[in-house]
Design a protein around this motif. Structure first.
Motif, PDB file in Angstrom:
ATOM      1  N   ARG A  41       3.829  -2.834   8.648  1.00  0.00           N
ATOM      2  CA  ARG A  41       4.418  -1.512   8.456  1.00  0.00           C
ATOM      3  C   ARG A  41       5.875  -1.655   8.533  1.00  0.00           C
ATOM      4  O   ARG A  41       6.502  -2.231   9.277  1.00  0.00           O
ATOM      5  CB  ARG A  41       3.817  -0.582   9.666  1.00  0.00           C
ATOM      6  N   PRO A  44      11.707   3.743   7.555  1.00  0.00           N
ATOM      7  CA  PRO A  44      12.187   4.004   6.241  1.00  0.00           C
ATOM      8  C   PRO A  44      13.495   3.060   6.076  1.00  0.00           C
ATOM      9  O   PRO A  44      14.022   2.703   6.909  1.00  0.00           O
ATOM     10  CB  PRO A  44      12.697   5.287   6.662  1.00  0.00           C
ATOM     11  N   GLY A  64       2.401   5.458   2.519  1.00  0.00           N
ATOM     12  CA  GLY A  64       3.827   5.781   2.164  1.00  0.00           C
ATOM     13  C   GLY A  64       4.104   5.230   0.759  1.00  0.00           C
ATOM     14  O   GLY A  64       3.125   4.651  -0.369  1.00  0.00           O
ATOM     15  N   ARG A  79       2.332   2.941  -4.662  1.00  0.00           N
ATOM     16  CA  ARG A  79       1.950   4.052  -3.648  1.00  0.00           C
ATOM     17  C   ARG A  79       0.428   3.510  -2.974  1.00  0.00           C
ATOM     18  O   ARG A  79      -0.001   2.478  -3.750  1.00  0.00           O
ATOM     19  CB  ARG A  79       1.725   5.294  -4.552  1.00  0.00           C
ATOM     20  N   ALA A  96      10.271  -0.510   2.479  1.00  0.00           N
ATOM     21  CA  ALA A  96       9.980   1.039   2.532  1.00  0.00           C
ATOM     22  C   ALA A  96      10.995   1.787   1.498  1.00  0.00           C
ATOM     23  O   ALA A  96      12.289   1.105   1.286  1.00  0.00           O
ATOM     24  CB  ALA A  96       9.934   1.611   3.784  1.00  0.00           C
ATOM     25  N   THR A  98      13.854   4.813   1.320  1.00  0.00           N
ATOM     26  CA  THR A  98      14.762   4.728   2.536  1.00  0.00           C
ATOM     27  C   THR A  98      14.255   6.457   3.054  1.00  0.00           C
ATOM     28  O   THR A  98      14.854   6.202   4.151  1.00  0.00           O
ATOM     29  CB  THR A  98      16.190   5.350   1.726  1.00  0.00           C
ATOM     30  N   ASP A  99      13.481   6.921   2.695  1.00  0.00           N
ATOM     31  CA  ASP A  99      13.193   8.284   3.245  1.00  0.00           C
ATOM     32  C   ASP A  99      11.666   8.243   3.834  1.00  0.00           C
ATOM     33  O   ASP A  99      11.128   9.479   4.125  1.00  0.00           O
ATOM     34  CB  ASP A  99      13.256   9.405   2.248  1.00  0.00           C
ATOM     35  N   ARG A 100      11.138   7.104   3.883  1.00  0.00           N
ATOM     36  CA  ARG A 100       9.499   7.315   4.361  1.00  0.00           C
ATOM     37  C   ARG A 100       8.964   5.940   4.792  1.00  0.00           C
ATOM     38  O   ARG A 100       9.586   4.987   4.324  1.00  0.00           O
ATOM     39  CB  ARG A 100       8.551   8.016   3.392  1.00  0.00           C
ATOM     40  N   PHE A 101       8.086   6.065   5.781  1.00  0.00           N
ATOM     41  CA  PHE A 101       7.494   4.660   6.163  1.00  0.00           C
ATOM     42  C   PHE A 101       6.507   4.311   5.173  1.00  0.00           C
ATOM     43  O   PHE A 101       6.174   4.870   4.209  1.00  0.00           O
ATOM     44  CB  PHE A 101       6.564   5.051   7.494  1.00  0.00           C
ATOM     45  N   THR A 102       6.330   3.258   5.212  1.00  0.00           N
ATOM     46  CA  THR A 102       5.299   2.628   4.277  1.00  0.00           C
ATOM     47  C   THR A 102       4.344   1.226   5.106  1.00  0.00           C
ATOM     48  O   THR A 102       4.781   0.700   6.104  1.00  0.00           O
ATOM     49  CB  THR A 102       5.699   1.808   2.759  1.00  0.00           C
TER      50      THR A 102
END
Length: 116
Positions: A41, A44, A64, A79, A96, A98-102
Motif C-alpha cells: 500500500r 499519495p 487507487g 487502475r 501512487a 500524488t493525490d491518492r493512495f494505491t
C-alpha cells in the motif's frame, strides 16, 4: 493443508521506498518455495526506488491509481483490476499518484533475496 496467520503489516524501509509504504506479506515462509506474494500500500506520492526483479513481477492493482515507470521514460497509469507484467531483469519503479493512495498485489517468484 495449513492456515497461515498473517504477520504484522510492516512499514516499507527507506532503503526500498520513498514516502509512506506498507507491506503485508500474504504467506511468507508458508508459501511454496518460490512464491513471494504481498499486498503493498502506497500513500499519495509514495513510490518504490528503481529495482530489478530477476524473475520478473506482475503488480495487480487492487485500489487507487498506480503509476509504473520504466527506464525508457514510459510511465503507465493503472487502475484497479489492471495487472502490469514486468519482464525478468527489467528495471522499474511503481507507486501512487500524488493525490491518492494505491495498493497492489505483488505476484512474483523468488527466494528470500527477492522479498517484495
Amino acid at each position: 493443508m495449513e492456515i497461515f496467520h498473517r504477520p504484522p503489516i510492516a512499514k516499507g524501509p527507506a532503503t526500498t521506498f520513498t514516502g509512506d509504504v506498507w507491506v503485508e506479506g500474504i504467506c511468507a515462509d508458508a508459501a511454496p518455495d518460490r512464491a513471494r506474494p504481498a499486498v503493498v500500500r502506497f500513500a499519495p506520492g509514495a513510490r518504490s526506488h528503481w529495482h530489478v526483479r530477476r524473475l520478473g513481477q506482475a503488480p495487480h492493482i487492487v485500489g487507487g491509481i498506480a503509476l509504473l515507470g520504466s527506464r525508457d521514460g514510459t510511465v503507465i497509469e493503472s487502475r484497479p483490476g489492471d495487472t502490469v507484467c514486468t519482464a525478468p531483469g527489467e528495471e522499474d519503479w511503481h507507486g501512487a499518484a500524488t493525490d491518492r493512495f494505491t495498493a497492489h498485489l505483488v505476484l512474483m517468484e523468488g527466494d528470500t533475496s527477492d522479498a517484495p
